[in-house]
Scaffold this motif. Structure first.
Motif, PDB file in Angstrom:
ATOM      1  N   ALA A   1      14.536  22.603  17.825  1.00 56.66           N
ATOM      2  CA  ALA A   1      14.410  21.178  17.521  1.00 56.66           C
ATOM      3  C   ALA A   1      14.651  20.861  16.047  1.00 56.66           C
ATOM      4  CB  ALA A   1      13.030  20.670  17.944  1.00 56.66           C
ATOM      5  N   GLY A   2      14.406  21.811  15.159  1.00 50.49           N
ATOM      6  CA  GLY A   2      14.583  21.574  13.732  1.00 50.49           C
ATOM      7  C   GLY A   2      13.433  20.777  13.133  1.00 50.49           C
ATOM      8  N   CYS A   3      13.705  20.115  12.032  1.00 50.34           N
ATOM      9  CA  CYS A   3      12.691  19.319  11.354  1.00 50.34           C
ATOM     10  C   CYS A   3      12.867  17.843  11.692  1.00 50.34           C
ATOM     11  CB  CYS A   3      12.796  19.501   9.836  1.00 50.34           C
ATOM     12  SG  CYS A   3      12.350  21.149   9.280  1.00 50.34           S
ATOM     13  N   ALA A   4      11.756  17.125  11.721  1.00 51.21           N
ATOM     14  CA  ALA A   4      11.798  15.690  12.007  1.00 51.21           C
ATOM     15  C   ALA A   4      10.619  15.009  11.331  1.00 51.21           C
ATOM     16  CB  ALA A   4      11.741  15.441  13.511  1.00 51.21           C
ATOM     17  N   TRP A   5      10.840  13.761  10.960  1.00 50.44           N
ATOM     18  CA  TRP A   5       9.752  12.941  10.432  1.00 50.44           C
ATOM     19  C   TRP A   5       8.896  12.540  11.625  1.00 50.44           C
ATOM     20  CZ3 TRP A   5       9.069  13.023   5.429  1.00 50.44           C
ATOM     21  CH2 TRP A   5      10.173  13.289   4.618  1.00 50.44           C
TER      22      TRP A   5
ATOM     23  N   ARG B   1       0.850  -1.184   0.000  1.00 50.76           N
ATOM     24  CA  ARG B   1       0.000   0.000   0.000  1.00 50.76           C
ATOM     25  C   ARG B   1       0.885   1.232   0.000  1.00 50.76           C
ATOM     26  NH1 ARG B   1      -0.841   2.554   4.784  1.00 50.76           N
ATOM     27  NH2 ARG B   1       0.237   1.723   6.581  1.00 50.76           N
ATOM     28  N   ASP B   2       0.298   2.347  -0.360  1.00 48.66           N
ATOM     29  CA  ASP B   2       1.039   3.603  -0.358  1.00 48.66           C
ATOM     30  C   ASP B   2       1.101   4.139   1.075  1.00 48.66           C
ATOM     31  OD1 ASP B   2       0.968   3.148  -3.036  1.00 48.66           O
ATOM     32  OD2 ASP B   2      -0.340   4.830  -3.515  1.00 48.66           O
ATOM     33  N   VAL B   3       2.286   4.545   1.487  1.00 49.00           N
ATOM     34  CA  VAL B   3       2.521   5.074   2.822  1.00 49.00           C
ATOM     35  C   VAL B   3       2.928   6.537   2.678  1.00 49.00           C
ATOM     36  CG1 VAL B   3       4.005   4.908   4.868  1.00 49.00           C
ATOM     37  CG2 VAL B   3       3.236   2.819   3.705  1.00 49.00           C
TER      38      VAL B   3
ATOM     39  N   VAL C   1       6.306  12.690   1.949  1.00 45.76           N
ATOM     40  CA  VAL C   1       6.870  11.685   1.064  1.00 45.76           C
ATOM     41  C   VAL C   1       5.935  10.482   1.031  1.00 45.76           C
ATOM     42  CG1 VAL C   1       8.796  10.076   0.748  1.00 45.76           C
ATOM     43  CG2 VAL C   1       9.229  12.426   1.461  1.00 45.76           C
ATOM     44  N   ALA C   2       5.727   9.950  -0.161  1.00 47.72           N
ATOM     45  CA  ALA C   2       4.926   8.738  -0.326  1.00 47.72           C
ATOM     46  C   ALA C   2       5.832   7.632  -0.835  1.00 47.72           C
ATOM     47  CB  ALA C   2       3.788   8.981  -1.318  1.00 47.72           C
ATOM     48  N   PHE C   3       5.568   6.403  -0.387  1.00 51.30           N
ATOM     49  CA  PHE C   3       6.320   5.266  -0.909  1.00 51.30           C
ATOM     50  C   PHE C   3       5.491   4.005  -0.827  1.00 51.30           C
ATOM     51  CE2 PHE C   3       7.380   5.349   3.585  1.00 51.30           C
ATOM     52  CZ  PHE C   3       7.342   4.011   3.961  1.00 51.30           C
ATOM     53  N   ASN C   4       5.883   3.021  -1.613  1.00 49.20           N
ATOM     54  CA  ASN C   4       5.293   1.691  -1.579  1.00 49.20           C
ATOM     55  C   ASN C   4       6.463   0.721  -1.674  1.00 49.20           C
ATOM     56  OD1 ASN C   4       4.187  -0.878  -2.465  1.00 49.20           O
ATOM     57  ND2 ASN C   4       2.260   0.224  -2.737  1.00 49.20           N
ATOM     58  N   ALA C   5       6.783   0.096  -0.558  1.00 48.36           N
ATOM     59  CA  ALA C   5       7.965  -0.766  -0.488  1.00 48.36           C
ATOM     60  C   ALA C   5       7.838  -1.998  -1.371  1.00 48.36           C
ATOM     61  CB  ALA C   5       8.214  -1.180   0.964  1.00 48.36           C
TER      62      ALA C   5
ATOM     63  N   SER D   1       9.278   5.491  -4.433  1.00 48.85           N
ATOM     64  CA  SER D   1       9.037   6.573  -3.481  1.00 48.85           C
ATOM     65  C   SER D   1       9.031   7.879  -4.259  1.00 48.85           C
ATOM     66  CB  SER D   1      10.117   6.603  -2.388  1.00 48.85           C
ATOM     67  OG  SER D   1      11.367   6.914  -2.938  1.00 48.85           O
ATOM     68  N   ARG D   2       8.337   8.890  -3.717  1.00 49.89           N
ATOM     69  CA  ARG D   2       8.270  10.177  -4.405  1.00 49.89           C
ATOM     70  C   ARG D   2       7.890  11.270  -3.428  1.00 49.89           C
ATOM     71  NH1 ARG D   2       3.167  12.068  -5.627  1.00 49.89           N
ATOM     72  NH2 ARG D   2       1.484  10.634  -5.186  1.00 49.89           N
ATOM     73  N   ASP D   3       8.190  12.494  -3.806  1.00 50.93           N
ATOM     74  CA  ASP D   3       7.772  13.664  -3.054  1.00 50.93           C
ATOM     75  C   ASP D   3       6.302  13.920  -3.393  1.00 50.93           C
ATOM     76  OD1 ASP D   3       7.234  16.157  -2.015  1.00 50.93           O
ATOM     77  OD2 ASP D   3       9.079  17.064  -2.745  1.00 50.93           O
ATOM     78  N   ALA D   4       5.444  13.805  -2.406  1.00 52.64           N
ATOM     79  CA  ALA D   4       4.004  13.983  -2.617  1.00 52.64           C
ATOM     80  C   ALA D   4       3.503  15.304  -2.054  1.00 52.64           C
ATOM     81  CB  ALA D   4       3.251  12.812  -1.987  1.00 52.64           C
ATOM     82  N   THR D   5       4.402  16.202  -1.731  1.00 54.98           N
ATOM     83  CA  THR D   5       4.034  17.450  -1.065  1.00 54.98           C
ATOM     84  C   THR D   5       3.004  18.249  -1.865  1.00 54.98           C
ATOM     85  OG1 THR D   5       6.249  17.528  -0.101  1.00 54.98           O
ATOM     86  CG2 THR D   5       4.943  19.549  -0.005  1.00 54.98           C
TER      87      THR D   5
END
Length: 120
Positions: free
Chosen positions: A28-32, A15-17, A61-65, A70-74
């Motif tokens: 703190a900066g940026c974090a996933w 599935r797409d994540v 970001v979207a991906f399907n392992a 994977s791709r930038d879905a922004t």
């Protein structure tokens, strides 16, 4: 030699994540953002963005392992959340509005709810 079958059901992985990179501020900066597995589908991410779960989203970001991509879905997510906000007349934060303005590929006329001075 026989290979053992996986104990993880394949349909759970196929599935797409969607993962959200959030700006947590200068210190703190940026974090996933850490999230439960069931909350990584597009619909849930859209709902969480609109409800304020992600305060300052930066990148998605979207991906399907299983499929190996994977791709930038922004931009796609910015378009989708703007359309959802427009369709439902949802109130959005100024940070989410800035995210949409910076990343959407379509023009949306969103009205921010602003506090009125002196109104009680």
């Amino acid at each position: 030699m026989r290979q053992s079958p996986s104990i993880v059901p394949l349909d759970r992985l196929d599935r797409d994540v969607y993962l959200v990179l959030e700006d947590l501020g200068a210190r703190a900066g940026c974090a996933w953002r850490e999230t439960d597995e069931q909350d990584t589908d597009l619909e849930t991410v859209l709902r969480h963005l609109l409800s304020g779960q992600y305060t300052y989203p930066v990148r998605i970001v979207a991906f399907n392992a299983i499929e190996g991509w994977s791709r930038d879905a922004t931009s796609d997510v910015a378009d989708a959340v703007a359309q959802r906000a427009t369709d439902t007349d949802a109130e959005i934060s100024s940070a989410l509005h800035a995210f949409i303005e910076a990343n959407a590929t379509k023009r949306f006329d969103l009205q921010l709810t602003l506090p009125l001075r002196g109104a009680a």
